[in-house]
Design a protein around this motif. Structure first.
Motif, PDB file in Angstrom:
ATOM      1  N   TYR A 157       0.829  -1.202   0.000  1.00 57.14           N
ATOM      2  CA  TYR A 157       0.000   0.000   0.000  1.00 57.14           C
ATOM      3  C   TYR A 157       0.869   1.260   0.000  1.00 57.14           C
ATOM      4  N   ILE A 158       1.829   1.306   0.898  1.00 52.83           N
ATOM      5  CA  ILE A 158       2.672   2.500   1.038  1.00 52.83           C
ATOM      6  C   ILE A 158       3.526   2.739  -0.203  1.00 52.83           C
ATOM      7  N   ASN A 159       3.880   1.662  -0.902  1.00 56.45           N
ATOM      8  CA  ASN A 159       4.764   1.795  -2.063  1.00 56.45           C
ATOM      9  C   ASN A 159       4.039   2.202  -3.340  1.00 56.45           C
ATOM     10  N   GLN A 160       2.713   2.346  -3.293  1.00 56.24           N
ATOM     11  CA  GLN A 160       1.983   2.805  -4.467  1.00 56.24           C
ATOM     12  C   GLN A 160       2.342   4.261  -4.776  1.00 56.24           C
ATOM     13  N   ALA A 161       2.394   4.580  -6.045  1.00 58.88           N
ATOM     14  CA  ALA A 161       2.717   5.950  -6.450  1.00 58.88           C
ATOM     15  C   ALA A 161       1.720   6.953  -5.884  1.00 58.88           C
ATOM     16  N   ALA A 162       0.449   6.551  -5.799  1.00 57.99           N
ATOM     17  CA  ALA A 162      -0.600   7.460  -5.329  1.00 57.99           C
ATOM     18  C   ALA A 162      -0.555   7.675  -3.816  1.00 57.99           C
TER      19      ALA A 162
END
Length: 479
Positions: free
Chosen positions: A384-389
């Protein structure tokens, strides 16, 4: 004849006085204490304020709709911002007549009995109540509030002065609170069980919250408050285990949200936050929302905020999602200030240059703390944290922190709404069906009773702050 009449009147007066004395003695309740007890007052203040904060009028029927966490599927007038000056009385009446009055009495008793820990706890709670009031209404009675024997019609203090006053009270509370062995103990504490260390951490966390509340208007004061906390060696809330919250019991002491759903079925989760959680593949979605009763392709279906009654009815009760089971549990806590919020606040303080901490690291910690609050851990959090958004954007910290904080504050309507007004993220849109010309409310209007019972001070406040309308921006709301 005249003397005879005077004699009769004298006899009647003596009899009346005697009768009054006897009635006074008869009307004394032998089971009630003559002097209020601080522990009972403390329990009552925590419970009454938490119920009001988490309850229908100030949460379900207003701020949760403004923040677009929840929506209405029936009786949608409030979701279209159709209110009157009798719509926002609960926070005002409970805050002043019960919470602040009771907490003022605890301060008085603590001074008389030499128990600074009761005083410190009362000052922390009173500061929170005043914060709720000024965040919602703006200018409110502060310096003269709750002193009914002295001030029947209290003046309204400017919002800036209320914030400054609360900060001074919290500093006093921090000094009064003494966890050392041998310090006077307290009872009646249904939040922290008398643990004074946790009250000190809560006090500092509130100070940081307020320092950021005023940061767009008074950054030098914000910096000074944060420096002051550091110089004192003060600690903040440092774990979800020590969130400032009231954990409810079974009926009739259950969470007000659960109590509401026992008798009514007109609230649903908002389409705005459902869409956001879907877009981010957010694993909190099944915690925040319940599956639709009927099988639907999307499984979780939000109601668009501001729907007309016919539009909401067309979607239907069985084809839209109630809040999740976690929030409908009678034992669900009324969260006042969480570890996740504290970490987001520390991240923002760093982003603004008030501290030398790492904003991105604290931002990621805050997201993890929010997931941990609901028992979510492991690879899904990293993904989750590594998503661009989701990744922290130092060039627009208000957007990164504002959007993730808005998600983390789900259910805390008043706080989520206040933070969205302050940070201006997420950028929410009002329905065309609403009555404020495309605007979302930015304040509560004063209770109508103030116009009749405290008319001149009410008029002075309106003259100073602006029209008593839902669309009049408050002092802290700079942009």
């Amino acid at each position: 004849m005249k003397n005879k009449k005077l004699y009769i009147l004298a006899i009647l007066a003596i009899a009346f006085t005697s009768c009054n004395k006897e009635l006074d003695e008869v009307n004394i309740n032998p089971n009630a204490p003559e002097i209020p007890q601080a522990d009972y007052l403390l329990t009552g203040a925590i419970k009454n304020t938490s119920d009001t904060y988490w309850g229908t009028t100030n949460n379900l029927n207003s701020s949760l709709l403004f923040a677009q966490h929840w929506a209405k599927v029936q009786y949608t007038e409030e979701d279209r911002f159709i209110y009157s000056n009798s719509s926002f009385t609960a926070l005002w009446s409970t805050g002043y007549a019960q919470s602040i009055a009771g907490l003022n009495k605890i301060v008085e008793l603590a001074d008389a009995q030499g128990n600074p820990n009761y005083k410190g706890v009362a000052l922390v709670l009173r500061s929170w109540v005043f914060l709720l009031l000024t965040d919602a209404y703006g200018d409110v009675p502060y310096t003269q509030a709750g002193k009914i024997k002295q001030f029947v019609t209290p003046v309204y203090d400017k919002q800036k002065d209320v914030y400054y006053g609360i900060l001074a009270d919290l500093k006093s509370a921090q000094t009064a609170l003494d966890p050392a062995s041998g310090a006077p103990v307290i009872s009646g504490d249904i939040m922290y069980g008398g643990n004074i260390t946790h009250w000190k951490e809560f006090a500092n966390s509130l100070r940081l919250r307020i320092a950021l509340r005023i940061a767009d208007k008074e950054p030098a004061k914000s910096q000074a408050v944060i420096d002051e906390i550091k110089a004192e060696g003060g600690n903040y809330i440092n774990s979800n285990a020590f969130n400032a919250q009231l954990v409810y019991q079974v009926s009739p002491q259950q969470n007000p949200v659960a109590a509401s759903f026992e008798t009514r079925n007109d609230y649903r989760i908002s389409k705005t936050i459902v869409d956001k959680l879907f877009a981010l593949k957010d694993p909190r979605l099944p915690i925040y929302a319940s599956k639709t009763e009927n099988v639907t392709p999307q499984v979780y279906v939000g109601i668009p905020n501001g729907s007309t009654n016919s539009e909401a009815s067309a979607i239907g009760l069985a084809n839209s999602s109630k809040p999740g089971a976690y929030f409908l549990n009678p034992l669900a806590p009324a969260v006042i200030l969480s570890y996740a919020e504290l970490l987001f606040d520390r991240a923002e303080a760093a982003a603004r240059g008030f501290t030398t901490e790492n904003a991105a690291d604290l931002y990621n910690q805050a997201i993890r703390a929010s997931f941990d609050q609901y028992g979510i851990s492991g690879n899904v959090v990293d993904d989750y944290i590594n998503q661009a958004a989701v990744k922290y954007d130092p060039t627009n910290y208000k957007k990164s922190i504002g959007e993730q904080k808005w998600i983390a504050l789900f259910g805390q309507g008043l706080e989520a709404w206040t933070e969205q007004r302050r940070l201006d993220y997420p950028q929410l849109t009002a329905s065309v069906n609403t009555v404020l010309n495309g605007k979302i409310p930015v304040r509560f209007i004063y209770p109508g009773s103030e116009q009749s019972l405290n008319g001149q001070n009410y008029k002075n406040a309106v003259s100073s702050q602006g029209a008593d309308l839902l669309t009049t921006k408050l002092w802290f709301d700079a942009f």
